[in-house]
Design a protein around this motif. Sequence first.
Motif, mmCIF file in Angstrom:
data_model
loop_
_atom_site.group_PDB
_atom_site.id
_atom_site.type_symbol
_atom_site.label_atom_id
_atom_site.label_comp_id
_atom_site.label_asym_id
_atom_site.label_seq_id
_atom_site.Cartn_x
_atom_site.Cartn_y
_atom_site.Cartn_z
ATOM 1 N N ALA A 251 0.817 -1.105 0.117
ATOM 2 C CA ALA A 251 0.132 0.124 0.079
ATOM 3 C C ALA A 251 0.375 1.377 0.150
ATOM 4 C CB ALA A 251 -0.870 0.345 1.215
ATOM 5 N N LYS A 252 1.677 1.728 0.901
ATOM 6 C CA LYS A 252 2.817 2.942 0.924
ATOM 7 C C LYS A 252 3.202 2.838 -0.512
ATOM 8 C CE LYS A 252 6.990 4.179 2.620
ATOM 9 N NZ LYS A 252 8.268 4.355 3.766
ATOM 10 N N SER A 253 4.386 1.545 -0.927
ATOM 11 C CA SER A 253 4.734 1.772 -2.313
ATOM 12 C C SER A 253 3.619 1.922 -3.332
ATOM 13 C CB SER A 253 5.131 0.453 -3.009
ATOM 14 O OG SER A 253 6.552 0.207 -2.096
ATOM 15 N N ASP A 254 2.227 1.861 -4.123
ATOM 16 C CA ASP A 254 1.535 2.309 -4.509
ATOM 17 C C ASP A 254 0.977 3.375 -3.915
ATOM 18 O OD1 ASP A 254 2.112 0.512 -5.618
ATOM 19 O OD2 ASP A 254 1.159 -1.405 -5.273
ATOM 20 N N HIS A 255 0.684 4.011 -2.923
ATOM 21 C CA HIS A 255 0.519 5.586 -2.624
ATOM 22 C C HIS A 255 -1.347 4.941 -2.264
ATOM 23 C CE1 HIS A 255 3.882 7.103 -3.051
ATOM 24 N NE2 HIS A 255 4.097 6.557 -3.914
ATOM 25 N N VAL A 256 -1.535 3.738 -1.363
ATOM 26 C CA VAL A 256 -2.412 3.427 -1.172
ATOM 27 C C VAL A 256 -3.069 3.721 -0.376
ATOM 28 C CG1 VAL A 256 -4.616 1.556 -1.457
ATOM 29 C CG2 VAL A 256 -2.875 1.985 -2.700
ATOM 30 N N PRO A 257 -4.006 4.903 0.747
ATOM 31 C CA PRO A 257 -4.545 4.888 2.077
ATOM 32 C C PRO A 257 -5.131 3.387 2.589
ATOM 33 C CG PRO A 257 -5.527 6.827 0.753
ATOM 34 C CD PRO A 257 -5.016 5.443 -0.441
ATOM 35 N N TYR A 259 -6.476 2.680 6.350
ATOM 36 C CA TYR A 259 -6.778 3.192 7.615
ATOM 37 C C TYR A 259 -7.331 2.463 8.584
ATOM 38 C CZ TYR A 259 -7.108 7.823 4.946
ATOM 39 O OH TYR A 259 -7.074 8.998 4.761
ATOM 40 N N SER A 262 -4.222 -0.603 8.639
ATOM 41 C CA SER A 262 -2.755 0.268 10.224
ATOM 42 C C SER A 262 -3.137 -0.062 11.061
ATOM 43 C CB SER A 262 -2.692 1.705 9.406
ATOM 44 O OG SER A 262 -1.805 2.100 8.126
#
Length: 308
Positions: A251-257, A259, A262
């Motif tokens: 998700a971080k690599s692909d910029h997917v929030p 919430y 997490s």
Amino acid sequence: MSETLRVGWAGIGKMGAPMSRRVLENGFPLTVYEPLPENRASVVAQGANVAHALEDLVEAADVVMLTIPNDAVLRQLTLAPSGLVELLKPGQILVEMSTVSPELSAEVAEALGRKGVAYLRAPVSGSTVTASSGMLSVMVSGPDEAYRRIEPILASFSSKQFYLGAGEEARYLKLVLNALVGATAALLGEALTLGLKGNLSVETMLNVICESAVASPLIAYKRDLLVNRNFDPAFSVSQMMKDFDLILGAAKSDHVPMYLASMIRQQYEAAFAEGLAEKDFFVLFEQYERLAGMTREKSAGSQTLKAI
């Protein structure tokens, strides 16, 4: 008539053992590479050959299949000196069936592509029980021609095979499924705790849940575990933490929030901190009880709840 491919299998653990046994039982010559004799014993007893080095495994196989624990082992087996990238030859197929990161998987694919070796990503969905009965689901991405060649092997341990595309699609879908699985344990634990406060029993709630609009095979599979509070691990808290790290990393690599994912990852972190790392991940239920001020007392063979 389809060809009878020789299968090499690395990683004969909880899932690898029943899956590889199914391959053997379906008539495919099988060679296994597993450092722990006790893990490979049952498969060898049924007729599998043993490879004591990766070189021997590659020599004995048309298709090499991996069921391994994490990215670190995949990197060591494939990209390290004298690893599978060096050893495999054009025409052979590598099938990796674990939950690993799309990033590392793409790196392995690129390295194997330069060697002319077909690489299939084929993570599975199911349990050790469904593996033993040949009822897993398998998600596959990679070269279509290689997938068609190994379909009979996959069918020996799975009832459903889904071909998803030429790249890392199977990796992403496995992370999608595991996000939902891990979240189910968290939400169900929270909901059951609310019901306990309302004087409902766990058994009553699960009887109704399993016949309701929110019923799922996962909840049905975990029903007895929750009613009996037997949290011996089919899949542990620490394993789920690893998967959520992969989910959030992608998700971080692909910029997917993400919430909710997490927050749920932190629930598993709290369970780890409480010493529950090797309990089944549905043990979050008892964690929620404690957060709600409830504890369990055992007396005369029965269990009762009381407020802390």
